[in-house]
Design a protein around this motif. Sequence first.
Motif, PDB file in Angstrom:
ATOM      1  N   PRO A 104       0.817  -1.233   0.000  1.00 12.19           N
ATOM      2  CA  PRO A 104       0.000   0.000   0.000  1.00 12.19           C
ATOM      3  C   PRO A 104       0.846   1.276   0.000  1.00 12.19           C
ATOM      4  O   PRO A 104       0.522   2.246  -0.680  1.00 12.19           O
ATOM      5  N   VAL A 105       1.930   1.271   0.752  1.00  8.59           N
ATOM      6  CA  VAL A 105       2.800   2.447   0.826  1.00  8.59           C
ATOM      7  C   VAL A 105       3.478   2.675  -0.522  1.00  8.59           C
ATOM      8  O   VAL A 105       3.525   3.801  -1.025  1.00  8.59           O
ATOM      9  N   PHE A 106       3.992   1.599  -1.131  1.00  8.85           N
ATOM     10  CA  PHE A 106       4.666   1.734  -2.414  1.00  8.85           C
ATOM     11  C   PHE A 106       3.696   2.187  -3.504  1.00  8.85           C
ATOM     12  O   PHE A 106       4.049   3.014  -4.345  1.00  8.85           O
ATOM     13  N   GLN A 107       2.473   1.671  -3.497  1.00  5.48           N
ATOM     14  CA  GLN A 107       1.495   2.075  -4.508  1.00  5.48           C
ATOM     15  C   GLN A 107       1.149   3.554  -4.390  1.00  5.48           C
ATOM     16  O   GLN A 107       0.973   4.240  -5.397  1.00  5.48           O
ATOM     17  N   GLU A 108       1.079   4.050  -3.174  1.00  6.03           N
ATOM     18  CA  GLU A 108       0.803   5.482  -2.982  1.00  6.03           C
ATOM     19  C   GLU A 108       1.947   6.335  -3.523  1.00  6.03           C
ATOM     20  O   GLU A 108       1.725   7.303  -4.239  1.00  6.03           O
ATOM     21  N   ILE A 109       3.173   5.956  -3.210  1.00  6.74           N
ATOM     22  CA  ILE A 109       4.343   6.700  -3.686  1.00  6.74           C
ATOM     23  C   ILE A 109       4.477   6.575  -5.200  1.00  6.74           C
ATOM     24  O   ILE A 109       4.774   7.540  -5.891  1.00  6.74           O
ATOM     25  N   SER A 110       4.225   5.382  -5.717  1.00  4.18           N
ATOM     26  CA  SER A 110       4.315   5.146  -7.150  1.00  4.18           C
ATOM     27  C   SER A 110       3.283   5.976  -7.908  1.00  4.18           C
ATOM     28  O   SER A 110       3.568   6.527  -8.969  1.00  4.18           O
ATOM     29  N   GLY A 111       2.087   6.069  -7.353  1.00  2.11           N
ATOM     30  CA  GLY A 111       1.037   6.866  -7.984  1.00  2.11           C
ATOM     31  C   GLY A 111       1.404   8.338  -8.057  1.00  2.11           C
ATOM     32  O   GLY A 111       1.168   8.998  -9.068  1.00  2.11           O
ATOM     33  N   ARG A 112       1.997   8.856  -6.990  1.00  2.00           N
ATOM     34  CA  ARG A 112       2.411  10.265  -6.986  1.00  2.00           C
ATOM     35  C   ARG A 112       3.557  10.514  -7.958  1.00  2.00           C
ATOM     36  O   ARG A 112       3.616  11.548  -8.602  1.00  2.00           O
ATOM     37  N   SER A 113       4.474   9.556  -8.082  1.00  2.00           N
ATOM     38  CA  SER A 113       5.634   9.772  -8.954  1.00  2.00           C
ATOM     39  C   SER A 113       5.260   9.671 -10.434  1.00  2.00           C
ATOM     40  O   SER A 113       5.935  10.242 -11.277  1.00  2.00           O
ATOM     41  N   LYS A 114       4.179   8.963 -10.752  1.00  2.00           N
ATOM     42  CA  LYS A 114       3.743   8.873 -12.151  1.00  2.00           C
ATOM     43  C   LYS A 114       3.329  10.237 -12.688  1.00  2.00           C
ATOM     44  O   LYS A 114       3.520  10.534 -13.851  1.00  2.00           O
ATOM     45  N   TYR A 115       2.748  11.067 -11.815  1.00  2.00           N
ATOM     46  CA  TYR A 115       2.357  12.409 -12.224  1.00  2.00           C
ATOM     47  C   TYR A 115       3.571  13.259 -12.596  1.00  2.00           C
ATOM     48  O   TYR A 115       3.478  14.179 -13.385  1.00  2.00           O
ATOM     49  N   GLN A 116       4.712  12.928 -12.017  1.00  2.00           N
ATOM     50  CA  GLN A 116       5.938  13.666 -12.307  1.00  2.00           C
ATOM     51  C   GLN A 116       6.729  13.008 -13.433  1.00  2.00           C
ATOM     52  O   GLN A 116       7.824  13.449 -13.750  1.00  2.00           O
ATOM     53  N   GLY A 117       6.198  11.930 -14.008  1.00  2.00           N
ATOM     54  CA  GLY A 117       6.864  11.265 -15.121  1.00  2.00           C
ATOM     55  C   GLY A 117       8.033  10.385 -14.710  1.00  2.00           C
ATOM     56  O   GLY A 117       8.904  10.107 -15.515  1.00  2.00           O
ATOM     57  N   MET A 118       8.045   9.930 -13.463  1.00  2.00           N
ATOM     58  CA  MET A 118       9.133   9.079 -12.983  1.00  2.00           C
ATOM     59  C   MET A 118       8.635   7.647 -12.822  1.00  2.00           C
ATOM     60  O   MET A 118       7.508   7.417 -12.412  1.00  2.00           O
ATOM     61  N   ALA A 119       9.495   6.704 -13.157  1.00  2.00           N
ATOM     62  CA  ALA A 119       9.222   5.302 -12.871  1.00  2.00           C
ATOM     63  C   ALA A 119      10.142   4.895 -11.727  1.00  2.00           C
ATOM     64  O   ALA A 119      11.336   5.188 -11.749  1.00  2.00           O
TER      65      ALA A 119
END
Length: 69
Positions: free
Chosen positions: A18-33
């Motif tokens: 759950p923590v990683f999915q939240e961080i991953s979701g926010r980083s997608k908006y910035q164009g980062m994988a």
Amino acid sequence: MKRNLDQYVGKIVRLNRPVFQEISGRSKYQGMAIDNRFLVSEISHKMRQLICYGGQLRVLVGPSDVVLI
């Protein structure tokens, strides 16, 4: 139960899903994988959080949010 947070410093950890999915979701908006591997560099003893770095990210998480690799 108190955990010895110093054991995490210098270790590579994975974040819970759950923590990683939240961080991953926010980083997608910035164009980062991002990858789910982070290096614990410091401990915020006052807040009882781990300061972790992974790629271009810096995250603060609790000890219950990580798993040692």
